[in-house]
Write a protein that holds these residues in place. Sequence first.
Motif, mmCIF file in Angstrom:
data_model
loop_
_atom_site.group_PDB
_atom_site.id
_atom_site.type_symbol
_atom_site.label_atom_id
_atom_site.label_comp_id
_atom_site.label_asym_id
_atom_site.label_seq_id
_atom_site.Cartn_x
_atom_site.Cartn_y
_atom_site.Cartn_z
ATOM 1 N N ASN A 251 0.537 -1.110 -0.509
ATOM 2 C CA ASN A 251 0.212 -0.280 -0.248
ATOM 3 C C ASN A 251 0.765 1.467 0.017
ATOM 4 O O ASN A 251 0.301 2.278 -0.156
ATOM 5 N N MET A 252 1.843 1.142 -0.154
ATOM 6 C CA MET A 252 3.305 2.511 0.246
ATOM 7 C C MET A 252 2.763 2.699 -1.176
ATOM 8 O O MET A 252 3.132 2.125 -2.336
ATOM 9 N N ASP A 253 3.842 4.049 -1.289
ATOM 10 C CA ASP A 253 3.458 4.948 -2.534
ATOM 11 C C ASP A 253 5.648 4.202 -3.346
ATOM 12 O O ASP A 253 5.396 4.763 -4.308
ATOM 13 N N GLY A 254 6.096 4.229 -2.272
ATOM 14 C CA GLY A 254 7.078 4.038 -2.749
ATOM 15 C C GLY A 254 8.030 3.576 -1.584
ATOM 16 O O GLY A 254 7.146 3.222 -0.479
ATOM 17 N N VAL A 255 8.556 1.937 -1.533
ATOM 18 C CA VAL A 255 9.644 1.494 -1.128
ATOM 19 C C VAL A 255 10.597 1.266 -1.804
ATOM 20 O O VAL A 255 11.057 1.213 -2.787
ATOM 21 N N PHE A 256 11.796 1.741 -0.637
ATOM 22 C CA PHE A 256 13.018 1.421 -0.534
ATOM 23 C C PHE A 256 13.633 1.004 0.550
ATOM 24 O O PHE A 256 13.201 0.952 1.430
ATOM 25 N N PHE A 257 14.703 -0.309 -0.263
ATOM 26 C CA PHE A 257 15.447 -1.910 0.941
ATOM 27 C C PHE A 257 16.627 -0.051 0.888
ATOM 28 O O PHE A 257 17.133 0.096 -0.361
ATOM 29 N N ILE A 258 17.761 -0.560 1.873
ATOM 30 C CA ILE A 258 19.377 -0.041 1.788
ATOM 31 C C ILE A 258 20.043 -1.548 1.386
ATOM 32 O O ILE A 258 21.150 -1.212 2.179
ATOM 33 N N SER A 259 19.573 -2.573 1.283
ATOM 34 C CA SER A 259 20.328 -3.185 1.169
ATOM 35 C C SER A 259 19.661 -3.890 -0.989
ATOM 36 O O SER A 259 18.530 -4.011 -1.263
ATOM 37 N N GLN A 260 20.761 -4.256 -1.608
ATOM 38 C CA GLN A 260 20.180 -5.369 -2.663
ATOM 39 C C GLN A 260 19.547 -6.182 -2.423
ATOM 40 O O GLN A 260 18.560 -7.054 -2.807
ATOM 41 N N LEU A 261 20.092 -7.092 -0.892
ATOM 42 C CA LEU A 261 19.041 -8.390 -0.003
ATOM 43 C C LEU A 261 17.797 -8.085 -0.549
ATOM 44 O O LEU A 261 17.118 -8.650 -0.971
ATOM 45 N N GLY A 262 17.493 -7.177 0.307
ATOM 46 C CA GLY A 262 16.065 -6.730 0.679
ATOM 47 C C GLY A 262 16.066 -6.414 -0.342
ATOM 48 O O GLY A 262 14.012 -6.471 -0.002
ATOM 49 N N THR A 263 15.811 -5.802 -1.814
ATOM 50 C CA THR A 263 14.890 -5.098 -2.784
ATOM 51 C C THR A 263 15.019 -6.618 -3.564
ATOM 52 O O THR A 263 13.466 -6.477 -3.989
ATOM 53 N N ASP A 264 15.698 -7.633 -3.650
ATOM 54 C CA ASP A 264 15.365 -9.010 -4.401
ATOM 55 C C ASP A 264 14.649 -10.022 -3.767
ATOM 56 O O ASP A 264 13.926 -10.122 -4.041
ATOM 57 N N GLU A 265 14.978 -9.436 -2.247
ATOM 58 C CA GLU A 265 13.391 -10.485 -1.017
ATOM 59 C C GLU A 265 11.583 -9.543 -1.597
ATOM 60 O O GLU A 265 10.889 -10.622 -2.039
ATOM 61 N N ALA A 266 12.190 -8.274 -1.660
ATOM 62 C CA ALA A 266 10.756 -7.928 -1.707
ATOM 63 C C ALA A 266 10.554 -8.288 -3.249
ATOM 64 O O ALA A 266 9.355 -8.659 -3.408
ATOM 65 N N HIS A 267 11.560 -8.494 -4.257
ATOM 66 C CA HIS A 267 10.369 -8.641 -5.748
ATOM 67 C C HIS A 267 10.558 -10.038 -5.575
ATOM 68 O O HIS A 267 9.164 -10.318 -5.816
ATOM 69 N N LYS A 268 11.262 -10.910 -4.826
ATOM 70 C CA LYS A 268 10.079 -12.321 -5.237
ATOM 71 C C LYS A 268 8.757 -12.734 -3.861
ATOM 72 O O LYS A 268 7.646 -13.454 -4.997
ATOM 73 N N VAL A 269 8.166 -11.603 -3.351
ATOM 74 C CA VAL A 269 7.216 -11.660 -3.040
ATOM 75 C C VAL A 269 6.617 -10.501 -3.657
ATOM 76 O O VAL A 269 5.412 -10.473 -2.853
ATOM 77 N N GLY A 270 6.491 -10.457 -4.566
ATOM 78 C CA GLY A 270 5.613 -9.588 -5.531
ATOM 79 C C GLY A 270 5.145 -7.991 -5.107
ATOM 80 O O GLY A 270 4.656 -6.722 -5.963
ATOM 81 N N VAL A 271 6.928 -7.480 -4.374
ATOM 82 C CA VAL A 271 6.524 -5.817 -4.111
ATOM 83 C C VAL A 271 7.536 -5.050 -5.167
ATOM 84 O O VAL A 271 8.692 -4.810 -4.858
ATOM 85 N N SER A 272 6.847 -5.553 -6.611
ATOM 86 C CA SER A 272 7.349 -4.598 -7.565
ATOM 87 C C SER A 272 7.905 -3.441 -7.418
ATOM 88 O O SER A 272 9.234 -2.907 -7.928
ATOM 89 N N LYS A 273 7.649 -2.975 -6.460
ATOM 90 C CA LYS A 273 7.948 -1.692 -6.990
ATOM 91 C C LYS A 273 8.790 -1.095 -6.276
ATOM 92 O O LYS A 273 9.635 0.480 -5.547
ATOM 93 N N ALA A 274 9.952 -1.991 -5.617
ATOM 94 C CA ALA A 274 10.791 -1.977 -4.364
ATOM 95 C C ALA A 274 12.138 -1.616 -5.130
ATOM 96 O O ALA A 274 12.291 -1.718 -6.119
#
Length: 206
Positions: free
Chosen positions: A31-54
């Motif tokens: 539900n966020m307008d923007g999602v930022f992870f402070i590591s590539q690890l976090g970004t990749d894991e978010a993409h895996k569960v469908g948070v494509s905007k990460a």
Amino acid sequence: ENGFPIPRRYIAITPLENGPLCVDWAAPLFNMDGVFFISQLGTDEAHKVGVSKAEHLQVGCDTVSWHPASPEEKKQFRDGLGIAQDAFVVLTVADNQERKNLWGGMSAISLLKKELPDRAIKYILVTREHNPYGSKLRSLATDLGINQELVIYERGMPQKDLWALYAIADVYLQPSKAEGLGLPVLDAMCCKIPVVATDTGALHEL
């Protein structure tokens, strides 16, 4: 100006200590307008569960405040702290909690002492020594036979004093079980200090 409220936008900036990222935890991020992870690890894991905007928000380091010490500065700081010039100095900056695995770091120092029996060793630890939920650090040091090598500083010191501890270090040790980024590792790198760290979380990409 026309009496209409300004629309609010919701942005998340977050670490991920380690994978996998479960869907339940990630649910609010959809539900966020923007999602930022402070590591590539976090970004990749978010993409895996469908948070494509990460996106990966890279965290930088202040290379003015954190910079290599000159040989003269290193000598001066060691003299001031009563540390021998030929001592092997290991530094860890981490909270006294289970995830930071200070026991593992202290065990490594115990092994180092056995490997270098004729070398003076100092293990400088910047932490919360008396955290009620942390380890009894002095008791651990006694059990591991490194009580004379361990020097504890309470966290929260001025930046210039903390930099002086980096300045005298021969190596930086980060024994964390999981880590969302690891700012002290970045600080050590800026000071051109070799880093030994566990291969976990975002430490891997650093």
